[in-house]
Design a protein around this motif. Structure first.
Motif, PDB file in Angstrom:
ATOM      1  N   GLU A 276      70.226  95.745  11.450  1.00 16.04           N
ATOM      2  CA  GLU A 276      69.514  96.712  12.274  1.00 16.04           C
ATOM      3  C   GLU A 276      69.118  97.915  11.408  1.00 16.04           C
ATOM      4  OE1 GLU A 276      70.406  99.320  16.245  1.00 16.04           O
ATOM      5  OE2 GLU A 276      71.738  97.653  15.752  1.00 16.04           O
ATOM      6  N   GLY A 277      67.924  98.416  11.600  1.00 14.97           N
ATOM      7  CA  GLY A 277      67.486  99.577  10.825  1.00 14.97           C
ATOM      8  C   GLY A 277      66.747  99.203   9.567  1.00 14.97           C
ATOM      9  N   TYR A 278      66.534  97.889   9.351  1.00 16.52           N
ATOM     10  CA  TYR A 278      65.855  97.461   8.119  1.00 16.52           C
ATOM     11  C   TYR A 278      64.421  97.999   8.044  1.00 16.52           C
ATOM     12  CZ  TYR A 278      63.387  94.571   4.786  1.00 16.52           C
ATOM     13  OH  TYR A 278      62.588  94.162   3.752  1.00 16.52           O
ATOM     14  N   LEU A 279      63.740  97.973   9.216  1.00 19.00           N
ATOM     15  CA  LEU A 279      62.335  98.402   9.221  1.00 19.00           C
ATOM     16  C   LEU A 279      62.228  99.862   8.776  1.00 19.00           C
ATOM     17  CD1 LEU A 279      59.428  97.597   9.850  1.00 19.00           C
ATOM     18  CD2 LEU A 279      59.758  98.491  12.156  1.00 19.00           C
ATOM     19  N   LEU A 280      63.100 100.695   9.345  1.00 20.82           N
ATOM     20  CA  LEU A 280      63.069 102.117   8.968  1.00 20.82           C
ATOM     21  C   LEU A 280      63.340 102.276   7.479  1.00 20.82           C
ATOM     22  CD1 LEU A 280      64.835 104.195  11.757  1.00 20.82           C
ATOM     23  CD2 LEU A 280      62.447 104.208  11.073  1.00 20.82           C
ATOM     24  N   TYR A 281      64.352 101.543   6.991  1.00 25.49           N
ATOM     25  CA  TYR A 281      64.672 101.620   5.567  1.00 25.49           C
ATOM     26  C   TYR A 281      63.471 101.181   4.722  1.00 25.49           C
ATOM     27  CZ  TYR A 281      66.011  99.680   1.101  1.00 25.49           C
ATOM     28  OH  TYR A 281      66.024  99.351  -0.227  1.00 25.49           O
ATOM     29  N   ALA A 282      62.827 100.073   5.147  1.00 25.10           N
ATOM     30  CA  ALA A 282      61.701  99.542   4.372  1.00 25.10           C
ATOM     31  C   ALA A 282      60.518 100.508   4.360  1.00 25.10           C
ATOM     32  CB  ALA A 282      61.268  98.191   4.943  1.00 25.10           C
ATOM     33  N   LEU A 283      60.446 101.356   5.402  1.00 23.05           N
ATOM     34  CA  LEU A 283      59.306 102.276   5.479  1.00 23.05           C
ATOM     35  C   LEU A 283      59.532 103.571   4.693  1.00 23.05           C
ATOM     36  CD1 LEU A 283      58.241 101.933   9.218  1.00 23.05           C
ATOM     37  CD2 LEU A 283      56.952 101.241   7.209  1.00 23.05           C
ATOM     38  N   TYR A 284      60.747 103.762   4.191  1.00 24.32           N
ATOM     39  CA  TYR A 284      61.071 105.045   3.547  1.00 24.32           C
ATOM     40  C   TYR A 284      60.092 105.377   2.409  1.00 24.32           C
ATOM     41  CZ  TYR A 284      63.531 108.518   0.758  1.00 24.32           C
ATOM     42  OH  TYR A 284      63.838 109.642   0.043  1.00 24.32           O
TER      43      TYR A 284
ATOM     44  N   ALA B  58      60.549 113.848   5.757  1.00 24.24           N
ATOM     45  CA  ALA B  58      60.859 112.432   5.522  1.00 24.24           C
ATOM     46  C   ALA B  58      61.796 112.289   4.327  1.00 24.24           C
ATOM     47  CB  ALA B  58      59.571 111.647   5.272  1.00 24.24           C
ATOM     48  N   PHE B  59      61.546 113.077   3.290  1.00 29.43           N
ATOM     49  CA  PHE B  59      62.379 112.986   2.079  1.00 29.43           C
ATOM     50  C   PHE B  59      63.837 113.335   2.399  1.00 29.43           C
ATOM     51  CE2 PHE B  59      64.269 114.554  -1.825  1.00 29.43           C
ATOM     52  CZ  PHE B  59      63.902 113.565  -2.717  1.00 29.43           C
ATOM     53  N   VAL B  60      64.020 114.339   3.269  1.00 31.58           N
ATOM     54  CA  VAL B  60      65.379 114.805   3.549  1.00 31.58           C
ATOM     55  C   VAL B  60      66.035 113.980   4.661  1.00 31.58           C
ATOM     56  CG1 VAL B  60      66.716 116.789   4.363  1.00 31.58           C
ATOM     57  CG2 VAL B  60      64.842 117.137   2.756  1.00 31.58           C
ATOM     58  N   LEU B  61      65.277 113.632   5.717  1.00 32.48           N
ATOM     59  CA  LEU B  61      65.904 113.078   6.923  1.00 32.48           C
ATOM     60  C   LEU B  61      65.737 111.575   7.109  1.00 32.48           C
ATOM     61  CD1 LEU B  61      64.801 115.889   9.420  1.00 32.48           C
ATOM     62  CD2 LEU B  61      66.975 115.678   8.218  1.00 32.48           C
ATOM     63  N   TRP B  62      64.755 110.958   6.489  1.00 29.46           N
ATOM     64  CA  TRP B  62      64.498 109.534   6.749  1.00 29.46           C
ATOM     65  C   TRP B  62      65.676 108.695   6.241  1.00 29.46           C
ATOM     66  CZ3 TRP B  62      59.792 108.244   9.068  1.00 29.46           C
ATOM     67  CH2 TRP B  62      59.574 106.883   9.276  1.00 29.46           C
ATOM     68  N   PRO B  63      66.130 107.694   7.003  1.00 27.42           N
ATOM     69  CA  PRO B  63      67.259 106.875   6.525  1.00 27.42           C
ATOM     70  C   PRO B  63      66.861 106.058   5.300  1.00 27.42           C
ATOM     71  CG  PRO B  63      66.455 106.092   8.665  1.00 27.42           C
ATOM     72  CD  PRO B  63      65.668 107.318   8.334  1.00 27.42           C
ATOM     73  N   TYR B  64      67.491 106.350   4.185  1.00 25.99           N
ATOM     74  CA  TYR B  64      67.124 105.696   2.928  1.00 25.99           C
ATOM     75  C   TYR B  64      68.171 104.694   2.449  1.00 25.99           C
ATOM     76  CZ  TYR B  64      70.527 108.902   1.030  1.00 25.99           C
ATOM     77  OH  TYR B  64      71.677 109.573   0.810  1.00 25.99           O
ATOM     78  N   GLU B  65      69.360 104.670   3.129  1.00 26.17           N
ATOM     79  CA  GLU B  65      70.422 103.769   2.679  1.00 26.17           C
ATOM     80  C   GLU B  65      69.969 102.318   2.825  1.00 26.17           C
ATOM     81  OE1 GLU B  65      73.142 104.627   1.359  1.00 26.17           O
ATOM     82  OE2 GLU B  65      73.555 106.704   1.937  1.00 26.17           O
ATOM     83  N   TYR B  66      70.337 101.488   1.836  1.00 25.82           N
ATOM     84  CA  TYR B  66      69.871 100.096   1.838  1.00 25.82           C
ATOM     85  C   TYR B  66      70.329  99.335   3.073  1.00 25.82           C
ATOM     86  CZ  TYR B  66      69.350  95.212   0.678  1.00 25.82           C
ATOM     87  OH  TYR B  66      69.013  93.890   0.726  1.00 25.82           O
ATOM     88  N   LYS B  67      69.389  98.587   3.674  1.00 24.25           N
ATOM     89  CA  LYS B  67      69.713  97.677   4.788  1.00 24.25           C
ATOM     90  C   LYS B  67      69.137  96.310   4.444  1.00 24.25           C
ATOM     91  CE  LYS B  67      71.177 100.559   8.167  1.00 24.25           C
ATOM     92  NZ  LYS B  67      72.331 101.187   7.614  1.00 24.25           N
ATOM     93  N   ALA B  68      69.912  95.265   4.700  1.00 22.58           N
ATOM     94  CA  ALA B  68      69.419  93.902   4.473  1.00 22.58           C
ATOM     95  C   ALA B  68      68.398  93.552   5.547  1.00 22.58           C
ATOM     96  CB  ALA B  68      70.590  92.931   4.516  1.00 22.58           C
ATOM     97  N   PRO B  69      67.485  92.611   5.262  1.00 20.55           N
ATOM     98  CA  PRO B  69      66.467  92.246   6.249  1.00 20.55           C
ATOM     99  C   PRO B  69      67.060  91.834   7.592  1.00 20.55           C
ATOM    100  CG  PRO B  69      65.929  91.292   4.133  1.00 20.55           C
ATOM    101  CD  PRO B  69      67.269  91.941   3.973  1.00 20.55           C
ATOM    102  N   SER B  70      68.272  91.287   7.576  1.00 24.89           N
ATOM    103  CA  SER B  70      68.856  90.831   8.845  1.00 24.89           C
ATOM    104  C   SER B  70      69.552  91.963   9.600  1.00 24.89           C
ATOM    105  CB  SER B  70      69.873  89.720   8.552  1.00 24.89           C
ATOM    106  OG  SER B  70      70.785  90.184   7.574  1.00 24.89           O
TER     107      SER B  70
END
Ligand code: FES
Length: 386
Positions: free
Chosen positions: A99-107, A85-97
């Motif tokens: 796509e991909g915000y949920l994944l980012y928020a779960l990092y 997760a540390f290496v592969l999880w998408p960590y780049e910031y995404k705004a709530p609106s």
């Protein structure tokens, strides 16, 4: 279990001490003999000692072994999940609106959760191993002063080895492998986490790198206004010179018309760590020394300095109008508002970066360009663009 007493035995009741063997003699002893000697030398009376599994290889013992190994396996798997997760999880910031915000928020929850679980399972595994395999022992020891001698050190080591032998660790391959795997994977994950910040390049983007530019940089010639933070990002309060009394200071942030309906951009402009600027209106008639190349950075008596201290980055929020000093409350660096933000006291060594300002046709204070040097604490690649 070992208990200690601070009271020496009553005179005449001490056990006669056996002669202390030399280090060479101890070297020749077996682990068993050394462990026994360690107890004797340390005034330890073993009152009770019973192995947990006197008969090796019973089904109950194997079950206990599997139960311990299970915790180490859980630790290894969650440690692996933490690493991935540390290496592969998408960590780049995404705004709530976006796509991909949920994944980012779960990092952060996923990385933190897996790490915590791995450490927890490793700890439970160690405790379970001690509870299930260490012999039941009750010992009583007299406390003594000072450091232990060479013989004591050798014998204590032997005691530890004997404890390992008593638990049968050498033949418990399942526990050794699972514990080794858990500790190894978790250690690898921690190593990667420690090295990872060194791998990301903060200078990516060259002159446009985040460390060089701030929200004050004009993009496509668009005007960058000075605004107040009223608590509501959508309530844009622009600054006019006549709003501010002589000898006062106000904190301002960048604003562009193109951001007016963009909540993310508005909040970012107010929250970015390099955005706050102190707009200072000097009292009339102050003697001012301009920095070379910055002679036109001020608008009359109005001077704008970065609020981020050049020592360690605290907000330099205190302006003393009588002396024209700007004070950082963290380590008391004092900067002179009448001398291009030059530090005159304390640990800070660089002037506060000055923002070039003027007043536009509408009568609002605006920035004419970004800062010409990096904001915040000095770093070794610092540069100044006159
Ligand atoms: S951070 Fe300002 S003086 Fe240290």
């Amino acid at each position: 279990m070992t208990t200690s007493s601070q009271h020496p035995p009553a005179l005449g009741t001490e056990n006669p001490q056996p002669p202390v063997p030399t280090a060479a003699e101890v070297e020749d002893m077996s682990v068993e003999q050394r462990a026994r000697l360690a107890g004797t030398l340390d005034d330890v009376d073993v009152v009770h000692n019973q192995r947990k599994w006197p008969l090796a290889g019973t089904r109950a013992e194997k079950r206990a072994e599997r139960a311990v190994a299970l915790w180490f396996v859980i630790s290894a798997l969650t440690g692996l999940a933490f690493l991935l997760a540390f290496v592969l999880w998408p960590y780049e910031y995404k705004a709530p609106s976006e796509e991909g915000y949920l994944l980012y928020a779960l990092y952060t929850p996923v990385v933190g959760g897996m790490f915590g679980l791995s450490v927890f399972a490793l700890g439970i595994g160690v405790i379970a191993y001690i509870k299930k395999f260490f012999p039941d022992e009750v010992s009583v020891q007299q406390r003594h002063d000072g450091a232990s001698d060479q013989v004591a050190r050798l014998t204590v080591t032997a005691q530890l080895m004997k404890a390992g032998q008593d638990t049968g660790i050498a033949r418990r391959k399942l526990i050794i492998r699972s514990a080794g795997g858990a500790a190894g994977i978790l250690g690898l994950g921690l190593g990667v986490a420690a090295v990872a910040p060194l791998v990301r390049n903060p200078w990516k983007g060259g002159d446009e790198a985040a460390l060089w530019v701030t929200g004050w940089r004009p993009v496509n010639g668009e005007t960058v206004y000075l605004r107040r933070d009223t608590g509501d990002p959508h309530e844009v309060s622009l600054v006019r010179p006549e709003d501010q009394a002589p000898g006062s200071m106000e904190t301002v942030f960048p604003f562009r018309e193109s951001d007016r309906d963009d909540e993310e951009a508005l909040i970012h402009a107010l929250r970015a760590s390099d955005a706050p600027v102190m707009l200072i209106r000097l009292r009339p008639g102050q003697q001012v020394v301009e920095r070379e190349g910055q002679e036109d950075f001020n608008y009359g008596d109005y001077y704008a300095y970065s609020k981020i201290c050049t020592h360690l980055g605290c907000p330099t929020s205190l302006y003393e109008a009588q002396t024209n000093r700007i004070l950082c409350p963290c380590h008391q660096t004092q900067f002179l508002a009448t001398e291009y933000g030059r530090p005159i006291f304390g640990p800070g060594t660089r002037p506060l970066p000055q923002l070039p300002i003027t007043v536009n046709d509408e009568g609002y204070l605006v920035a004419t360009s970004d800062f010409r040097e990096a904001v915040g604490p000095a770093f070794w690649e610092r540069r100044y663009n006159p």
